[in-house]
Scaffold this motif. Structure first.
Motif, PDB file in Angstrom:
ATOM      1  N   TRP A 342       0.861  -1.099  -0.288  1.00  0.00           N
ATOM      2  CA  TRP A 342       0.102   0.295  -0.072  1.00  0.00           C
ATOM      3  C   TRP A 342       0.518   1.149   0.230  1.00  0.00           C
ATOM      4  O   TRP A 342       0.681   2.122  -0.690  1.00  0.00           O
ATOM      5  CB  TRP A 342      -1.381  -0.037   1.256  1.00  0.00           C
ATOM      6  N   ALA A 343       1.946   1.235   0.388  1.00  0.00           N
ATOM      7  CA  ALA A 343       2.677   2.325   0.143  1.00  0.00           C
ATOM      8  C   ALA A 343       3.330   2.517  -1.068  1.00  0.00           C
ATOM      9  O   ALA A 343       3.829   3.686  -1.080  1.00  0.00           O
ATOM     10  CB  ALA A 343       3.966   2.165   1.466  1.00  0.00           C
ATOM     11  N   PHE A 344       3.734   1.327  -0.916  1.00  0.00           N
ATOM     12  CA  PHE A 344       3.884   2.307  -2.564  1.00  0.00           C
ATOM     13  C   PHE A 344       3.504   1.798  -3.561  1.00  0.00           C
ATOM     14  O   PHE A 344       3.575   2.848  -4.755  1.00  0.00           O
ATOM     15  CB  PHE A 344       4.542   0.512  -2.952  1.00  0.00           C
ATOM     16  N   ARG A 345       2.075   1.507  -3.089  1.00  0.00           N
ATOM     17  CA  ARG A 345       1.007   1.874  -4.384  1.00  0.00           C
ATOM     18  C   ARG A 345       1.031   3.593  -4.100  1.00  0.00           C
ATOM     19  O   ARG A 345       0.690   4.328  -5.109  1.00  0.00           O
ATOM     20  CB  ARG A 345      -0.454   1.219  -4.114  1.00  0.00           C
ATOM     21  N   GLY A 346       0.603   4.316  -2.945  1.00  0.00           N
ATOM     22  CA  GLY A 346       0.920   5.767  -2.594  1.00  0.00           C
ATOM     23  C   GLY A 346       2.558   6.789  -2.995  1.00  0.00           C
ATOM     24  O   GLY A 346       2.384   7.771  -4.044  1.00  0.00           O
ATOM     25  N   GLY A 347       2.859   5.572  -2.950  1.00  0.00           N
ATOM     26  CA  GLY A 347       4.364   6.482  -3.639  1.00  0.00           C
ATOM     27  C   GLY A 347       4.011   6.388  -4.852  1.00  0.00           C
ATOM     28  O   GLY A 347       4.562   7.568  -5.469  1.00  0.00           O
ATOM     29  N   LEU A 348       3.643   5.638  -5.813  1.00  0.00           N
ATOM     30  CA  LEU A 348       3.720   5.663  -6.799  1.00  0.00           C
ATOM     31  C   LEU A 348       2.825   6.617  -6.953  1.00  0.00           C
ATOM     32  O   LEU A 348       2.462   7.078  -8.387  1.00  0.00           O
ATOM     33  CB  LEU A 348       2.902   4.300  -7.754  1.00  0.00           C
ATOM     34  N   ALA A 349       0.942   7.109  -7.142  1.00  0.00           N
ATOM     35  CA  ALA A 349       0.378   7.966  -7.561  1.00  0.00           C
ATOM     36  C   ALA A 349       0.980   9.608  -6.877  1.00  0.00           C
ATOM     37  O   ALA A 349       0.975  10.234  -7.227  1.00  0.00           O
ATOM     38  CB  ALA A 349      -1.065   7.441  -6.185  1.00  0.00           C
ATOM     39  N   ALA A 350       1.677   9.124  -5.728  1.00  0.00           N
ATOM     40  CA  ALA A 350       2.932  10.881  -5.132  1.00  0.00           C
ATOM     41  C   ALA A 350       3.332  11.254  -6.786  1.00  0.00           C
ATOM     42  O   ALA A 350       3.378  11.888  -7.173  1.00  0.00           O
ATOM     43  CB  ALA A 350       3.364  10.883  -4.419  1.00  0.00           C
ATOM     44  N   ILE A 351       4.594   9.868  -7.164  1.00  0.00           N
ATOM     45  CA  ILE A 351       5.262  10.500  -8.173  1.00  0.00           C
ATOM     46  C   ILE A 351       4.575   9.994  -9.638  1.00  0.00           C
ATOM     47  O   ILE A 351       4.860  11.387 -10.441  1.00  0.00           O
ATOM     48  CB  ILE A 351       6.540   9.274  -8.782  1.00  0.00           C
ATOM     49  N   LEU A 352       3.086   9.888  -9.792  1.00  0.00           N
ATOM     50  CA  LEU A 352       2.783  10.020 -11.024  1.00  0.00           C
ATOM     51  C   LEU A 352       2.172  11.287 -10.693  1.00  0.00           C
ATOM     52  O   LEU A 352       1.958  11.717 -12.184  1.00  0.00           O
ATOM     53  CB  LEU A 352       1.413   8.874 -10.715  1.00  0.00           C
ATOM     54  N   GLY A 353       1.552  11.666  -9.884  1.00  0.00           N
ATOM     55  CA  GLY A 353       1.047  13.327  -9.782  1.00  0.00           C
ATOM     56  C   GLY A 353       1.760  14.240  -9.609  1.00  0.00           C
ATOM     57  O   GLY A 353       1.610  15.169 -10.112  1.00  0.00           O
ATOM     58  N   LEU A 354       3.026  13.808  -9.017  1.00  0.00           N
ATOM     59  CA  LEU A 354       4.550  15.388  -9.623  1.00  0.00           C
ATOM     60  C   LEU A 354       4.574  15.493 -10.855  1.00  0.00           C
ATOM     61  O   LEU A 354       4.527  16.538 -11.200  1.00  0.00           O
ATOM     62  CB  LEU A 354       5.611  14.837  -8.686  1.00  0.00           C
ATOM     63  N   MET A 355       5.201  14.098 -11.364  1.00  0.00           N
ATOM     64  CA  MET A 355       5.289  14.450 -13.246  1.00  0.00           C
ATOM     65  C   MET A 355       4.449  14.916 -13.867  1.00  0.00           C
ATOM     66  O   MET A 355       4.082  15.836 -14.524  1.00  0.00           O
ATOM     67  CB  MET A 355       5.656  12.925 -13.648  1.00  0.00           C
ATOM     68  N   LEU A 356       2.888  14.813 -13.256  1.00  0.00           N
ATOM     69  CA  LEU A 356       1.668  15.237 -13.908  1.00  0.00           C
ATOM     70  C   LEU A 356       2.079  16.794 -14.209  1.00  0.00           C
ATOM     71  O   LEU A 356       2.035  17.770 -14.897  1.00  0.00           O
ATOM     72  CB  LEU A 356       0.477  14.330 -13.777  1.00  0.00           C
ATOM     73  N   LEU A 357       2.354  17.321 -12.701  1.00  0.00           N
ATOM     74  CA  LEU A 357       1.901  18.738 -12.662  1.00  0.00           C
ATOM     75  C   LEU A 357       3.475  19.355 -12.885  1.00  0.00           C
ATOM     76  O   LEU A 357       3.684  20.547 -14.282  1.00  0.00           O
ATOM     77  CB  LEU A 357       2.341  18.914 -10.987  1.00  0.00           C
ATOM     78  N   VAL A 358       4.725  18.781 -12.801  1.00  0.00           N
ATOM     79  CA  VAL A 358       5.862  19.152 -13.650  1.00  0.00           C
ATOM     80  C   VAL A 358       5.517  19.478 -15.009  1.00  0.00           C
ATOM     81  O   VAL A 358       6.215  20.041 -15.987  1.00  0.00           O
ATOM     82  CB  VAL A 358       7.412  18.647 -13.264  1.00  0.00           C
ATOM     83  N   THR A 359       5.235  18.091 -15.545  1.00  0.00           N
ATOM     84  CA  THR A 359       4.923  18.296 -17.047  1.00  0.00           C
ATOM     85  C   THR A 359       3.781  19.203 -17.342  1.00  0.00           C
ATOM     86  O   THR A 359       4.572  20.629 -18.606  1.00  0.00           O
ATOM     87  CB  THR A 359       4.084  17.140 -17.385  1.00  0.00           C
ATOM     88  N   PHE A 360       3.201  19.935 -16.524  1.00  0.00           N
ATOM     89  CA  PHE A 360       1.917  20.751 -17.149  1.00  0.00           C
ATOM     90  C   PHE A 360       2.820  21.855 -16.912  1.00  0.00           C
ATOM     91  O   PHE A 360       2.200  23.096 -17.701  1.00  0.00           O
ATOM     92  CB  PHE A 360       0.575  20.663 -15.700  1.00  0.00           C
ATOM     93  N   ASN A 361       4.250  22.469 -15.812  1.00  0.00           N
ATOM     94  CA  ASN A 361       5.037  23.233 -15.570  1.00  0.00           C
ATOM     95  C   ASN A 361       5.310  24.050 -16.964  1.00  0.00           C
ATOM     96  O   ASN A 361       5.229  24.592 -17.424  1.00  0.00           O
ATOM     97  CB  ASN A 361       5.441  23.217 -14.681  1.00  0.00           C
ATOM     98  N   ASP A 362       5.878  22.575 -17.319  1.00  0.00           N
ATOM     99  CA  ASP A 362       7.053  22.756 -18.860  1.00  0.00           C
ATOM    100  C   ASP A 362       6.304  23.027 -19.909  1.00  0.00           C
ATOM    101  O   ASP A 362       6.792  23.321 -20.293  1.00  0.00           O
ATOM    102  CB  ASP A 362       7.524  21.163 -18.393  1.00  0.00           C
ATOM    103  N   LEU A 363       4.969  22.341 -20.097  1.00  0.00           N
ATOM    104  CA  LEU A 363       4.186  23.170 -21.242  1.00  0.00           C
ATOM    105  C   LEU A 363       3.734  24.458 -21.623  1.00  0.00           C
ATOM    106  O   LEU A 363       3.537  25.252 -21.928  1.00  0.00           O
ATOM    107  CB  LEU A 363       3.255  21.987 -21.207  1.00  0.00           C
ATOM    108  N   GLY A 364       3.302  24.713 -19.475  1.00  0.00           N
ATOM    109  CA  GLY A 364       2.745  26.246 -19.860  1.00  0.00           C
ATOM    110  C   GLY A 364       4.694  26.952 -20.352  1.00  0.00           C
ATOM    111  O   GLY A 364       4.321  28.527 -20.616  1.00  0.00           O
TER     112      GLY A 364
END
Length: 377
Positions: A342-364
């Motif tokens: 469950w910790a790894f699932r949460g960590g994966l979700a956090a990393i994916l969320g961060l990747m979406l955020l930084v990609t959104f920033n990059d495109l901006g």
């Protein structure tokens, strides 16, 4: 005039930065595992479908994946995400089981996991040490040469000849310490301690803001006091001194990274400043056009970044594994597989969320959202 390195050069530069650093990182894991007798089934640079590869005499498959955004080493016996013993693992012949990652004591597993980030730091130190030997170490005294009119320093009452000894919570030993502090604290209210006529005084100061645009059209908001130094002092660095200088510079870079992340968490710095792979690619292309020195220095910075991020105690990252190993060492038994899963699932979700955020920033930052808004408008 805005200069652009072009798409092909940018992609090439990005591969030349990320590829070797991922290889070095994973090689750290691989070599430490080899040292402790752990067999590696696969060593991959990149994810996804294999586009090229070969199998060595030890049975390790060396391969390239089509998505060059990372890599991995898969050790023998890695049958689940948390690398814990399972019924399938227990069914292996003893000789084969002894060569698996799970069979090793916790301290060996911790070394294997930590070896990747450690090698990234060592590579950066090697580069920074080389620069120190080639160009010397700047040790200009933190003495005010001149004070710019209407600057933060002028408003605070600083005068030529004052020796800066402290800014905020940072002791100032050389002029460059002051520059590195002010750059990441634009518009912040703090205090400056200085020595004048043998007496130490402390005054409040609000660090100024300087909006800069580089030759590639990138805008930067940096802090500045408005102080000019006197004569720059650069001392030669010997082979024996280079590691000390390299460790110090690496520590300064990590300290700046930690402080910047803290500013983002506390809201003093915008999350829009977080960048991802697209930003790294863009900067890689820009730096390679500035020459070999700038490009190699970028590799050192990204290597420190890669090592630092991987040591964060987030499940899915090396630091998350090390956290569980530390708990295992204290409890003398591993954390349950369900908790880890469950910790790894949460960590994966956090990393994916961060990747979406930084990609959104990059495109901006590339102007995509502004272009879309103008089209819709």
């Amino acid at each position: 005039m805005i200069e652009s390195p072009g798409l092909l050069l940018t992609l090439l530069a990005f591969v030349l930065v990320i590829g070797p650093l991922v290889f070095v990182h994973e090689m750290g894991h691989y070599l430490a595992a080899r040292w402790f007798g752990v067999k590696a089934d696969a060593f991959s640079i990149g994810f996804g479908r294999e586009i090229a590869g070969w199998t060595d005499r030890r049975g390790t498959r060396w391969k390239l994946g089509w998505m060059p955004l990372g890599g991995y080493v898969r050790f023998a016996g890695d049958m689940n995400a948390v690398s814990q013993p399972s019924a399938e693992w227990l069914a292996l012949p003893e000789e084969e089981r002894n060569q698996t990652f799970q069979a090793k004591p916790v301290w060996q597993r911790a070394i294997i996991v930590a070896a990747g980030p450690v090698v990234n730091f060592l590579l950066a130190m090697l580069i920074l040490g080389g620069f120190a030997m080639a160009y010397g170490d700047t040790r200009t005294p933190p003495v005010v040469g001149t004070v710019l009119e209407n600057s933060a320093a002028a408003r605070a009452g600083l005068q030529p000849g004052d020796r800066i000894v402290r800014l905020g919570d940072r002791d100032i030993h050389v002029f460059e310490d002051m520059l590195s502090y002010t750059r990441i604290h634009p518009a912040e209210k703090t205090t400056v301690a200085f020595e004048r006529n043998g007496q130490v005084q402390t005054l409040p100061v609000t660090i100024g803001v300087d909006q800069q645009t580089d030759r590639f059209g990138n805008n930067y908001r940096i802090g500045m006091l408005g102080i000019a130094r006197g004569d720059r002092v650069t001392v030669p660095v010997s082979l024996f001194e280079a590691p000390v200088v390299a460790v110090r510079r690496t520590g300064e870079i990590v300290s700046m990274m930690v402080e910047t992340i803290g500013q983002i968490i506390t809201g003093r710095r915008s999350v829009k400043e977080l960048g991802g792979p697209l930003s790294i690619a863009k900067v890689s292309g820009e730096q390679i056009t500035l020459g070999a020195d700038a490009f190699v220095f970028l590799i050192a910075l990204v290597s420190i970044n890669l090592g630092f991020i991987n040591l964060l105690p987030v499940p899915m990252l090396d630091g998350g594994h090390l956290l569980f190993y530390a708990i295992e060492a204290v409890r003398r038994k591993p954390v349950g597989p369900e908790v880890q899963e469950w910790a790894f699932r949460g960590g994966l979700a956090a990393i994916l969320g961060l990747m979406l955020l930084v990609t959104f920033n990059d495109l901006g930052n590339f102007g995509l959202w502004q272009s879309l808004a103008s089209l819709i408008g």
